[in-house]
Each structure stands twice: as C-alpha cells, then as structure tokens.
Scaffold this active site. Structure first.
Site, PDB file in Angstrom:
ATOM      1  N   THR A 134       0.853  -1.196   0.000  1.00 15.35           N
ATOM      2  CA  THR A 134       0.000   0.000   0.000  1.00 15.35           C
ATOM      3  C   THR A 134       0.887   1.244   0.000  1.00 15.35           C
ATOM      4  O   THR A 134       0.664   2.198  -0.745  1.00 15.35           O
ATOM      5  CB  THR A 134      -0.933  -0.017   1.234  1.00 15.35           C
ATOM      6  OG1 THR A 134      -1.814  -1.142   1.112  1.00 15.35           O
ATOM      7  CG2 THR A 134      -1.744   1.257   1.348  1.00 15.35           C
ATOM      8  N   GLN A 158       0.336  -9.423  -6.668  1.00 16.09           N
ATOM      9  CA  GLN A 158      -0.144 -10.796  -6.904  1.00 16.09           C
ATOM     10  C   GLN A 158       0.659 -11.478  -8.007  1.00 16.09           C
ATOM     11  O   GLN A 158       0.350 -12.610  -8.394  1.00 16.09           O
ATOM     12  CB  GLN A 158      -1.636 -10.790  -7.271  1.00 16.09           C
ATOM     13  CG  GLN A 158      -2.541 -10.225  -6.197  1.00 16.09           C
ATOM     14  CD  GLN A 158      -2.666 -11.113  -4.961  1.00 16.09           C
ATOM     15  OE1 GLN A 158      -2.261 -12.276  -4.951  1.00 16.09           O
ATOM     16  NE2 GLN A 158      -3.241 -10.571  -3.893  1.00 16.09           N
ATOM     17  N   SER A 207       4.700  -7.090  -2.130  1.00 17.65           N
ATOM     18  CA  SER A 207       4.366  -7.213  -0.707  1.00 17.65           C
ATOM     19  C   SER A 207       4.851  -8.558  -0.178  1.00 17.65           C
ATOM     20  O   SER A 207       4.690  -9.585  -0.855  1.00 17.65           O
ATOM     21  CB  SER A 207       2.848  -7.111  -0.554  1.00 17.65           C
ATOM     22  OG  SER A 207       2.479  -7.297   0.791  1.00 17.65           O
ATOM     23  N   GLY A 208       5.392  -8.548   1.048  1.00 15.89           N
ATOM     24  CA  GLY A 208       5.927  -9.788   1.607  1.00 15.89           C
ATOM     25  C   GLY A 208       4.878 -10.818   1.993  1.00 15.89           C
ATOM     26  O   GLY A 208       5.068 -12.023   1.812  1.00 15.89           O
ATOM     27  N   HIS A 209       3.721 -10.329   2.502  1.00 17.05           N
ATOM     28  CA  HIS A 209       2.807 -11.303   3.121  1.00 17.05           C
ATOM     29  C   HIS A 209       2.001 -12.124   2.123  1.00 17.05           C
ATOM     30  O   HIS A 209       1.193 -12.962   2.515  1.00 17.05           O
ATOM     31  CB  HIS A 209       1.918 -10.635   4.186  1.00 17.05           C
ATOM     32  CG  HIS A 209       0.830  -9.747   3.674  1.00 17.05           C
ATOM     33  ND1 HIS A 209      -0.481 -10.135   3.652  1.00 17.05           N
ATOM     34  CD2 HIS A 209       0.853  -8.491   3.197  1.00 17.05           C
ATOM     35  CE1 HIS A 209      -1.224  -9.140   3.193  1.00 17.05           C
ATOM     36  NE2 HIS A 209      -0.430  -8.127   2.903  1.00 17.05           N
ATOM     37  N   THR A 212      13.551   4.164  10.441  1.00 18.04           N
ATOM     38  CA  THR A 212      14.414   3.023  10.770  1.00 18.04           C
ATOM     39  C   THR A 212      13.848   1.760  10.132  1.00 18.04           C
ATOM     40  O   THR A 212      12.657   1.482  10.223  1.00 18.04           O
ATOM     41  CB  THR A 212      14.518   2.859  12.303  1.00 18.04           C
ATOM     42  OG1 THR A 212      15.002   4.093  12.829  1.00 18.04           O
ATOM     43  CG2 THR A 212      15.461   1.733  12.674  1.00 18.04           C
ATOM     44  N   CYS A 253      -9.132  -6.604   1.853  1.00 20.43           N
ATOM     45  CA  CYS A 253      -9.102  -5.230   2.375  1.00 20.43           C
ATOM     46  C   CYS A 253     -10.431  -4.528   2.138  1.00 20.43           C
ATOM     47  O   CYS A 253     -10.757  -3.570   2.813  1.00 20.43           O
ATOM     48  CB  CYS A 253      -8.030  -4.396   1.685  1.00 20.43           C
ATOM     49  SG  CYS A 253      -6.471  -5.196   1.574  1.00 20.43           S
TER      50      CYS A 253
END
Ligand code: PLP
Length: 376
Positions: free
Chosen positions: A70, A176, A196-198, A234, A319
C-alpha cells in the site's frame, strides 16, 4: 483446517520466521549505527535487497523497502508524476490502495483518468490508447488482478504507453504477480513495480518498490535518510530479512506444472457444482487465484459455511470485504446476481490435490445447503 485464501495473505514460512526471530533477538541493532551490530544489521538488509533484486532482474540499488505494498503504491502514485505535470492514467481494476489514492489525487485537482476493463478484467491496448494522450505523465496498471488472478500484458502496455507519451512513467502493482509470473522489470519495461511480503510467506508489514535507476523521482518519506534518502524511517530489519528468505523459499517451492495441474483440478471440480461459473476462465492467469460465482447464493454465507467445515476461502479483496458490492467485478460487467455469489480461492505452491478435492466437496455441500434452505 484447509487454508485457500492465499491471495489475502499467506502463513509465514518457518525459515522466514526463524530468520526474523534471529534479528529480533540477536541482530536487533539500528542498521544506521556504525558499530559492528549496526553494520551486521545493515549487511542483512543489503543481502535481502540482492535477493529481491535478483527475482526482479534489476540492480539492488533500485529496490527500496517499504512498510507494505500500500505504501509502495502510494509512493508511486504520489511521486511518479514528474513536476506534477500531465495526467495520470490507472486501470479500473486496481487494488483499493491505487484506486483510492488516484481518487484523492483527482480531488486535489489533478487530471486522473481510469481505463475501462474488458470482460476478463484486463486492460486492453485499445482501451489504454483511448484513455491516454501525449500529456500522460504516469500510468499505473496492475500486473495481476487480486480478484481473478488474470495477468495484464504489462510489457506490451508499457511499450504502447511510451509510444503515446514518450516520457511517461509506467508503474505496475506486482503484488499478486511477484514470483508467480514473469517479474523481469527490464523485460517488462516497467519504471516502478510494487510488491508485498505477506503474499509469499513473509510476515505482514514489509513491502518494496522497484524504481528504475533512470527515473528521478522524489523521496516519499523525509527524515534520517534511510533507503538512500528516498524512504526515511528506521528499517524493519526483521521483516526485510524475512522477505529475502521467503523469496528464496517461494522460488524453490514454486512449480509451474503443479500450479497448472492444481488449477485444472479445481476448475473441473467447481464446474461439477450446479450453476457455478468460473470468472475470466480463459484469460491468461497465474493459476494461483480462481474466482467463481455460485448463482443463487450469497458469497458471505457460503464462505462462512465452508469455514465452519474447516475450509477457508476468500471473496474478493480482503481489504475491501467490508464494502458492499465489488467495484472490479462490476467494471468487468458482471451482473449483480453473479457478484452476490462471487468467491475467490487463493492457492499456494504448497496446496495439495487432496486439499483441493476436499475444498470442492465442501463448497458443493455448502452451496446445496444454502440453496436448499438448510442452514441455521
Ligand atoms: N495490491 C494488491 C494487488 C493486493 O492484492 C494487495 C493486498 O491485498 C495490496 C496491493 C496491498 O498490499 P499490502 O497489504 O502489503 O499493503
């Protein structure tokens, strides 16, 4: 439990979780610190950067880690338009984080245009051509639809975009698509690409944006100068390391033949359920998302009945599942009665044929129970 909602999110690979744990417990230092612990943390970040860059076939310097896709997409849309000059063109099938961002830019006075979809949910060259003009400064077309798994031919679309507006920036939301189809950013001719990692076995809260070294875009977050001054804050070292490990694990486990065979088994099984229609069945797709509609049902009830029987399936973008209707399926021209029963199965490289067979029977039973009024 059989989990088939991998387009919403994936379980974290054990190797990725262990790598993150090691960072939390042992390499917890601030990567900007110049003593050995900080240097070790920075080294881990850069190793992960190399892994992601190799998956996208680009230089590690072109990868910027973000908190999620996002954020990466908001960065691309907010900063991709050089000097805020020209119009922005996005596909009507984009994920909410691109679509809502584009709407906000439109409300702020920018000329934002939406490309209609064909009935498979794809952006066609003709539709892109009709929406763009020589003043288009930024185009954002998703690589793979999170609703249907259908692949946009971004290589051809980016080539076309640059013949219409030579200097336009071409961004693609690759969430995707990452590791699930050809992600070569150079071959695809994209200037920016989000991931995106997830969705691939890394934890939530880590994403990345590829930015072509040829682009000169503005930083998104100002501050301490992390990520080469482009995205301060960070770094989420554990998330970044886990993204690198998950990328390697996903690539090793992914087997295109197996994905294709699983999709065929699933589609054939779903077709055997009366009045079930596969959405965009014949369009090019990753094979990892199968969208279908069970006529004369309500998707949320079928989903709940399946979950009660231990099979977790999705229905459209997780979402947006609180919103009624489905913007993308509507844009594809699906009638409301088909949208009402629309569900989405998200497979993973680890999904087994037995899981698929069980899911099909559970869906069949749930649909029949609902149609027969045998619930409650
Ligand atoms: N883009 C697409 C196509 C997605 O499927 C998703 C997640 O559902 C996102 C963007 C948002 O990703 P994240 O959850 O990392 O913000």
């Amino acid at each position: 439990m059989i989990y088939l909602d991998n387009a919403a999110t994936t379980p974290v690979y054990i190797d990725a979780a262990k790598a993150a744990e090691q960072v939390y417990l042992d390499v917890f230092y601030n990567p900007s610190s110049t003593y050995p612990g900080g240097i070790a943390a920075k080294k881990l970040i850069n190793e992960a950067r190399k892994i992601v860059a190799s998956a996208l076939n680009c230089s590690p310097n072109a990868i910027y880690f973000t908190s999620c896709a996002t954020e990466a997409n908001n960065w691309a849309l907010n900063c991709g338009l050089k000097n805020k000059k020209g119009n922005i063109v996005i596909g009507l099938g984009e994920h909410a984080c691109v679509y809502e961002c584009a709407k906000a830019l439109k409300s702020s006075g920018l000329d934002v245009r939406f490309v209609p979809l064909d009935t498979d949910g794809r952006v066609t060259p003709e539709a892109l051509k009709a929406t763009m003009d020589e003043n288009t400064g930024l185009v954002s077309i998703m690589h793979v639809s999170n609703e249907t798994g259908v692949i946009n031919d971004i290589a051809s679309l980016s080539e076309l975009a640059k013949t219409i507006a030579q200097r336009c920036v071409f961004h693609s939301d690759g969430v995707q698509a990452y590791l699930k189809t050809n992600n070569d950013v150079q071959r695809n001719g994209v200037d920016m690409y989000s991931l995106s990692g997830h969705k691939i076995g890394a934890p939530k809260g880590i994403g990345a944006l590829y930015v072509s070294p040829k682009l000169n875009i503005r930083p998104f977050i100002y501050g301490g100068g992390q990520e080469n001054g482009m995205r301060s804050g960070t770094e989420n070292v554990a998330g970044i390391v886990a993204l690198g490990v998950a990328t390697e694990v996903y690539r090793a486990r992914y087997d295109a033949q197996k994905v294709k065979a699983n999709r065929e088994t699933l589609i054939n099984g779903l077709r055997s359920v009366p009045d079930v229609k596969i959405i965009a069945e014949n369009a090019p797709n990753t094979g990892l998302i199968v969208a279908f509609t069970a006529l004369n049902t309500k998707a949320e009830i079928v989903q709940t009945l399946c979950a009660e029987s231990g099979v977790i399936i999705g229905r459209g973008s997780a979402c947006s599942s609180k919103h009624s209707g489905n913007r993308v399926l509507s844009a594809m021209g699906l009638p409301q009665k088909e949208i009402d029963g629309a569900l989405r199965i998200g497979l993973s490289p680890d999904t087994t044929p037995v899981e698929i067979e069980t899911a099909i029977e559970t869906i069949r039973t749930s649909v029949e129970r609902l149609r027969g009024g045998r619930i409650g």
